[in-house]
Design a protein around this motif. Structure first.
Motif, PDB file in Angstrom:
ATOM      1  N   ALA A  96       0.828  -1.214   0.000  1.00  0.00           N
ATOM      2  CA  ALA A  96       0.000   0.000   0.000  1.00  0.00           C
ATOM      3  C   ALA A  96       0.856   1.255   0.000  1.00  0.00           C
ATOM      4  O   ALA A  96       0.635   2.172  -0.802  1.00  0.00           O
ATOM      5  CB  ALA A  96      -0.924  -0.007   1.223  1.00  0.00           C
ATOM      6  N   ILE A 110      -4.587   4.287  -6.158  1.00  0.00           N
ATOM      7  CA  ILE A 110      -4.873   4.552  -4.756  1.00  0.00           C
ATOM      8  C   ILE A 110      -5.951   3.583  -4.236  1.00  0.00           C
ATOM      9  O   ILE A 110      -5.903   3.166  -3.079  1.00  0.00           O
ATOM     10  CB  ILE A 110      -5.300   6.023  -4.567  1.00  0.00           C
ATOM     11  CG1 ILE A 110      -4.134   6.949  -4.922  1.00  0.00           C
ATOM     12  CG2 ILE A 110      -5.786   6.294  -3.166  1.00  0.00           C
ATOM     13  CD1 ILE A 110      -2.878   6.743  -4.129  1.00  0.00           C
ATOM     14  N   LEU A 114      -5.470   1.388  -1.012  1.00  0.00           N
ATOM     15  CA  LEU A 114      -6.317   1.535   0.176  1.00  0.00           C
ATOM     16  C   LEU A 114      -6.883   0.193   0.628  1.00  0.00           C
ATOM     17  O   LEU A 114      -7.034  -0.046   1.831  1.00  0.00           O
ATOM     18  CB  LEU A 114      -7.446   2.531  -0.089  1.00  0.00           C
ATOM     19  CG  LEU A 114      -7.034   4.002  -0.131  1.00  0.00           C
ATOM     20  CD1 LEU A 114      -8.216   4.869  -0.532  1.00  0.00           C
ATOM     21  CD2 LEU A 114      -6.476   4.438   1.201  1.00  0.00           C
TER      22      LEU A 114
END
Length: 136
Positions: A96, A110, A114
């Motif tokens: 991540a 992203i 996440l």
């Protein structure tokens, strides 16, 4: 512990990284194609032409390879989830953070990052609560 939520988040994150790698490779192939460049030069204004020139400078093969590596990190984390949950959580966390740092200029990676982060936090919290219940 079953760790179903972590498996789902990790699997969706892996699929996201692999799909993004394919899309990045495809976009890089299209943007660097001579016919596409000729069409942009003929039909568009100066700003669009400058944008295309900037997009040509990006190494799409490297980006796609890095996205595949983040997918492989997630696969390794899933395999280690049952036997070594802390190492699995660390792999998810590294995936991540690595994706967020390397692809800070891209918004799309992203989402899988996440999901990896959510899986890592969930593993840490479940492992901590399991350790607390064993003490009492």
């Amino acid at each position: 512990m079953k760790r179903r939520a972590e498996k789902i988040m990790g699997t969706i994150g892996i699929i996201g990284f692999v799909l993004l790698a394919g899309a990045t490779f495809l976009f890089g192939s299209i943007i660097n194609h001579d016919e596409f460049q000729d069409a942009v030069e003929e039909d568009q204004e100066q700003q669009v032409s400058e944008f295309v020139e900037q997009m040509e400078d990006i190494n799409y093969t490297l980006d796609a390879s890095l996205l595949i590596i983040f997918g492989l990190v997630g696969i390794a984390a899933l395999f280690l989830l049952k036997t070594k949950p802390i190492i699995s959580a660390l792999l998810f966390f590294i995936g991540a953070i690595g994706a967020a740092v390397i692809f800070w200029w891209m918004l799309i990676p992203i989402v899988p990052a996440l999901l990896y982060l959510g899986a890592a936090i969930s593993i840490f919290l479940k492992n901590r609560s399991a350790a607390n219940t064993e003490l009492h």
